[in-house]
Enzyme design. Structure first.
Site, mmCIF file in Angstrom:
data_model
loop_
_atom_site.group_PDB
_atom_site.id
_atom_site.type_symbol
_atom_site.label_atom_id
_atom_site.label_comp_id
_atom_site.label_asym_id
_atom_site.label_seq_id
_atom_site.Cartn_x
_atom_site.Cartn_y
_atom_site.Cartn_z
ATOM 1 C CE LYS A 183 -14.211 -75.682 -8.507
ATOM 2 N NZ LYS A 183 -14.999 -76.725 -7.836
ATOM 3 C CG PHE A 214 -9.980 -78.170 -9.416
ATOM 4 C CD1 PHE A 214 -9.348 -79.000 -10.319
ATOM 5 C CD2 PHE A 214 -11.263 -77.727 -9.695
ATOM 6 C CE1 PHE A 214 -9.976 -79.386 -11.476
ATOM 7 C CE2 PHE A 214 -11.891 -78.110 -10.858
ATOM 8 C CZ PHE A 214 -11.251 -78.936 -11.756
ATOM 9 C CG ASP A 270 -14.128 -84.143 -1.023
ATOM 10 O OD1 ASP A 270 -13.828 -84.612 0.102
ATOM 11 O OD2 ASP A 270 -13.498 -83.198 -1.533
ATOM 12 N N GLY A 288 -11.426 -67.081 -2.797
ATOM 13 C CA GLY A 288 -10.416 -68.004 -2.279
ATOM 14 C C GLY A 288 -9.847 -68.882 -3.367
HETATM 15 N N1 LIG Z 1 -21.113 -70.832 -5.619
HETATM 16 C C1 LIG Z 1 -20.309 -70.364 -4.685
HETATM 17 N N2 LIG Z 1 -20.658 -69.288 -3.966
HETATM 18 C C2 LIG Z 1 -19.845 -68.799 -3.011
HETATM 19 N N3 LIG Z 1 -18.664 -69.324 -2.691
HETATM 20 C C3 LIG Z 1 -18.250 -70.393 -3.379
HETATM 21 C C4 LIG Z 1 -19.047 -70.961 -4.405
HETATM 22 N N4 LIG Z 1 -18.392 -72.024 -4.901
HETATM 23 C C5 LIG Z 1 -17.246 -72.100 -4.214
HETATM 24 N N5 LIG Z 1 -17.154 -71.136 -3.291
HETATM 25 C C6 LIG Z 1 -16.068 -70.922 -2.330
HETATM 26 O O1 LIG Z 1 -14.860 -71.348 -2.906
HETATM 27 C C7 LIG Z 1 -14.324 -72.419 -2.129
HETATM 28 C C8 LIG Z 1 -13.653 -73.414 -3.061
HETATM 29 O O2 LIG Z 1 -14.620 -73.949 -3.933
HETATM 30 P P1 LIG Z 1 -14.487 -75.443 -4.440
HETATM 31 O O3 LIG Z 1 -14.422 -76.352 -3.258
HETATM 32 O O4 LIG Z 1 -15.568 -75.707 -5.413
HETATM 33 O O5 LIG Z 1 -13.086 -75.320 -5.166
HETATM 34 P P2 LIG Z 1 -11.941 -76.394 -5.272
HETATM 35 O O6 LIG Z 1 -10.816 -75.789 -6.004
HETATM 36 O O7 LIG Z 1 -12.537 -77.632 -5.824
HETATM 37 O O8 LIG Z 1 -11.540 -76.540 -3.759
HETATM 38 P P3 LIG Z 1 -10.833 -77.774 -3.114
HETATM 39 O O9 LIG Z 1 -9.382 -77.580 -3.258
HETATM 40 O O10 LIG Z 1 -11.302 -77.729 -1.684
HETATM 41 O O11 LIG Z 1 -11.371 -78.944 -3.856
HETATM 42 C C9 LIG Z 1 -15.516 -72.982 -1.369
HETATM 43 O O12 LIG Z 1 -15.129 -73.612 -0.160
HETATM 44 C C10 LIG Z 1 -16.335 -71.772 -1.100
HETATM 45 O O13 LIG Z 1 -15.881 -71.120 0.052
#
Ligand SMILES: Nc1ncnc2c1ncn2[C@@H]1O[C@H](COP(=O)(O)OP(=O)(O)OP(=O)(O)O)[C@@H](O)[C@H]1O
Length: 737
Positions: free
Chosen positions: A445, A425, A543, A421
């Protein structure tokens, strides 16, 4: 120590020996390399007194929301300057007319063109308010004309509306903030109006009506696209502006209309529903929660599982554009036209731009959109397969996301197996670690290619490393960062692989009805362990919510994730939009000094949500959040309110609550003095423990114990709120069945 250059080229950031705890202790961290997801393009201009904590560079500094790129340049949007951002121009008008004798002088951002929450009520009220200003002389009459025009909703609630709106609306600009006082306006403009002016007034009334119809048409389009929860949040239930018309002056809540049932009709637990190895944990019929599968606990409240943060983007985007136009003083007609065009564009290119919506974005401060919003998508393989890597000379899309190719090997090591997904960020992929003995899966990520996002990512890396160093045995339920490296200009963070976040768990196993108490107990204990580690290391998560808690495949183990908003406790400056709104502690909203208690508040909201399947507080904005909170938790102690630097934004000098409501007939936002009852009208226990619910003594006791824990997590007084350590000792947690 923290001297990494953000522009540093490819290379590994995390090495086994270089990262010692002292190197990232909050104090040194603060004085040295402060990475700020909120700093974005104007971060360099920020003074050291502008604390910088947040997870996404698109989210404004600490609690404020993401700015649009062009707004990043101005530091005046930094909430840490204590600038209070208001929902619309009425606030400045209000203050400029001296109606309110605030105890504090405040500054207001003149520009507020940002928003995105699906819970935000539509913007028409603001337009109507502009109309109010324009047609101030004729308002009283025209409003009455509108009233008799058979607005569909008014027909539905004809009687109530009649009672509430028989009175002419004040035509006095100084009374822009209406109160519940129904005293008719007694100004003489109507009685002295000439025939000409009457005709002008009628013309204006006709124009207003025409505009109203256009707006209604647009709203209907939005309704048809909105997710059920959005529809519910916007158009039904006691917390919606539309229904505020039925809210008696004493603030008690009218029962929701029949149509306001939970969007997805709660269905009995379906034996064919996906099973997990932890099925017993999640639907143990012997447990209190378990026997509630199939028996919706709160059919009249917004479903936590139903919300699809990606689905409402068109609406939000459109309204956002519309507001921009309004602020540029372009006519409403043009703005409406633009909205329709925008919707058409999106419809024609549904796959091209998948907008992302953060359901918890602030209604009233800004939008958290990137220039080209993106969506969090389900794991998918098809899209990536179509990429012809050989043809690419740019690895990023227009928004700076790394274009992942399935089966591509990243860093000569990680073979991409799925896209998990996209957040604002980063994009998150699942990959096979070909250098591990067992070819284990990891989640990576991949931070967007943007300097300030990169800095924010580095901050997250530092905090995660510090937490891991303080939890060598990995027993504290904070997601493990395995390493980080640079790949084609993107900071990549390699995490242990988890299965899904708790919102997805809720969707899968507890739609509308929540999880059973066994699961809640397990999760609560693990959350408290994670938070006790964070407290020990002096970090606020800031958060916490189901989306940021990840479960493993067994669903028995959870981990706190997304530390992009985390920060050292020392960076706790006033930031009224810190934390996703539904999980935001009142002290944050009121501008009271906050600390670890904010995470305990979020935990209370999250546990309630996991148990009931419903979101506890669904305020449209900070004002409405306070109303929601008081309805459930009672009045704020005056002593507490007096501590808040922002309290008088929501309370008058006598500390009466000034609720902002939307008048359904006129569309105007009005302020109503609400007499909040000392006894909550929607108290936590009654929402948790249905009176008519049959359960044995043991189960009732257990549920009582859970209610007591939530009571303590959701204490209005931050200093009295339960700590993570005390949470671990609470009978609900320590009890073994
Ligand atoms: N270690 C992991 N294992 C499996 N899925 C993960 C993991 N880390 C993140 N995800 C998936 O990716 C999504 C986004 O991760 P994260 O919230 O860290 O990213 P972000 O870009 O900071 O998102 P946001 O815009 O919500 O802040 C999570 O909701 C989860 O579904």
């Amino acid at each position: 120590m923290h001297s990494r250059s953000a522009s540093r080229s490819e290379g590994e950031y995390l090495s086994s020996d270089s990262e010692k705890k002292k190197a990232i202790r909050p104090s040194s961290y603060r004085s040295d390399h402060r990475v700020n997801r909120h700093s974005r393009t104007h971060s360099s201009a920020r003074s050291r007194h502008s604390p910088s904590r947040s997870r996404s560079p698109y989210r404004a500094p600490r609690g404020e929301k993401r700015h649009r790129e062009d707004e990043h340049r101005s530091s005046k949007h930094d909430p840490r300057t204590f600038t209070v951002r208001y929902e619309d121009d009425r606030r400045s008008a209000y203050h400029s007319h001296g109606d309110h004798k605030s105890k504090r002088s405040r500054t207001y951002s003149p520009s507020r063109s940002r928003s995105r929450s699906p819970y935000r009520h539509n913007r028409e009220p603001e337009k109507a308010q502009v109309e109010d200003m324009r047609n101030i002389k004729s308002q009283s009459v025209s409003t009455q004309d509108q009233k008799s025009d058979g607005v569909p909703q008014l027909e539905t609630h004809a009687k109530t509306v009649k009672q509430n709106h028989e009175q002419p609306v004040s035509n006095d600009i100084n009374q822009e903030y209406a109160t519940t006082d129904p005293t008719p306006n007694t100004s003489d403009n109507s009685s002295s109006a000439s025939a000409d002016s009457t005709s002008t007034v009628m013309d204006e009334a006709a124009m207003i009506e025409a505009r109203r119809k256009r707006r209604e048409a647009i709203k209907n389009q939005h309704r048809s696209r909105a997710t059920p929860l959005l529809v519910q949040a916007l158009h039904s239930g006691p917390e919606t502006p539309a229904d505020s018309i039925n809210t008696p002056p004493n603030g008690s809540v009218s029962p929701p209309p029949a149509s306001a049932s939970t969007p997805t009709t709660p269905a009995p637990f379906d034996g064919s529903a996906p099973q997990s190895p932890a099925a017993n944990l999640l639907k143990d019929a012997d447990s209190v929660g378990g026997d509630m599968f199939g028996s919706p606990k709160h059919a009249d409240e917004p479903s936590a599982a139903d919300y699809d943060p990606t689905a409402d983007m068109q609406d939000e985007r459109a309204r956002h554009d519309k507001r921009l136009f309004k602020e540029d003083e372009v006519s409403e007609d043009k703005a409406d036209q633009r909205v329709l065009e925008h919707i058409k564009d999106v419809e024609e290119q549904p796959q091209q731009k998948k907008p992302e919506l953060d359901m918890f974005a602030e209604d009233d401060d800004d939008d958290m959109f990137a220039d080209e919003p993106t969506t969090k998508s389900k794991p998918t393989e098809t899209a990536a397969k179509t990429l012809d890597v050989g043809m690419m000379d740019n690895w990023d899309d227009a928004e700076g996301y790394y274009l992942t190719n399935l089966r591509e090997k990243i860093d000569d090591r990680y073979e991409v197996t799925a896209n998990l997904g996209r957040g604002m960020f980063a994009s998150v992929i699942r990959a096979r670690d070909t250098k591990s003995k067992d070819g284990r899966s990891v989640a990576i990520k991949i931070i967007r290619n943007n300097e300030s996002m990169r800095k924010a990512g580095l901050k997250e890396v530092d905090i995660l490393k510090d937490l891991a160093a303080n939890d060598p045995d990995d027993r504290k339920h904070v997601v493990r960062l395995l390493r980080s490296f640079d790949h084609k200009g993107h900071l990549c963070m390699v995490f242990e692989n988890m299965d899904m976040n708790l919102r997805e768990v809720l969707k899968k196993f507890g739609r509308d009805i929540g999880l059973n108490l066994k699961a809640i107990r397990t999760y609560a204990q693990q959350l408290f362990l994670g938070l006790s580690l964070m407290k020990k290391c002096q970090y606020l998560h800031a958060d916490l919510k189901p989306d940021n808690i990840l479960a493993d495949e067994s669903r028995m183990k959870i981990k706190i994730a997304d530390l992009g908003s985390a920060s050292p406790i020392t960076e706790n400056a006033t930031a009224p939009y810190l934390v996703s709104r539904f999980y935001r502690a009142p002290e944050v909203i009121l501008g009271i000094d906050y600390d670890y208690g904010i995470d305990m508040w979020s935990t209370g909201c999250t546990l309630f949500e996991l148990y009931t399947g419903k979101i506890l507080f669904t305020g449209r904005n900070n004002n409405n959040m306070l109303k929601n909170i008081m309805e459930c938790r009672g009045k704020f102690p005056h002593k507490l309110l007096r501590k808040g630097s922002l309290s008088y934004d929501y309370f008058d000098d006598l500390l009466n609550f000034r609720a902002q409501e939307q008048d359904k007939a006129t569309g105007r936002i009005v302020t109503k003095m609400i007499d909040i009852k000392a006894k909550p009208v929607r108290d936590l226990r009654s929402r948790l423990i249905p009176k008519d619910k049959k359960m044995n003594e043991q189960d009732r006791k257990e549920l009582e114990s859970f209610a007591d824990l939530l009571d303590k997590c959701l204490d209005l007084r931050p200093e009295k709120r339960i700590t993570p350590m005390d949470g671990l000792k609470h009978p609900f947690i320590t009890r073994t069945k």
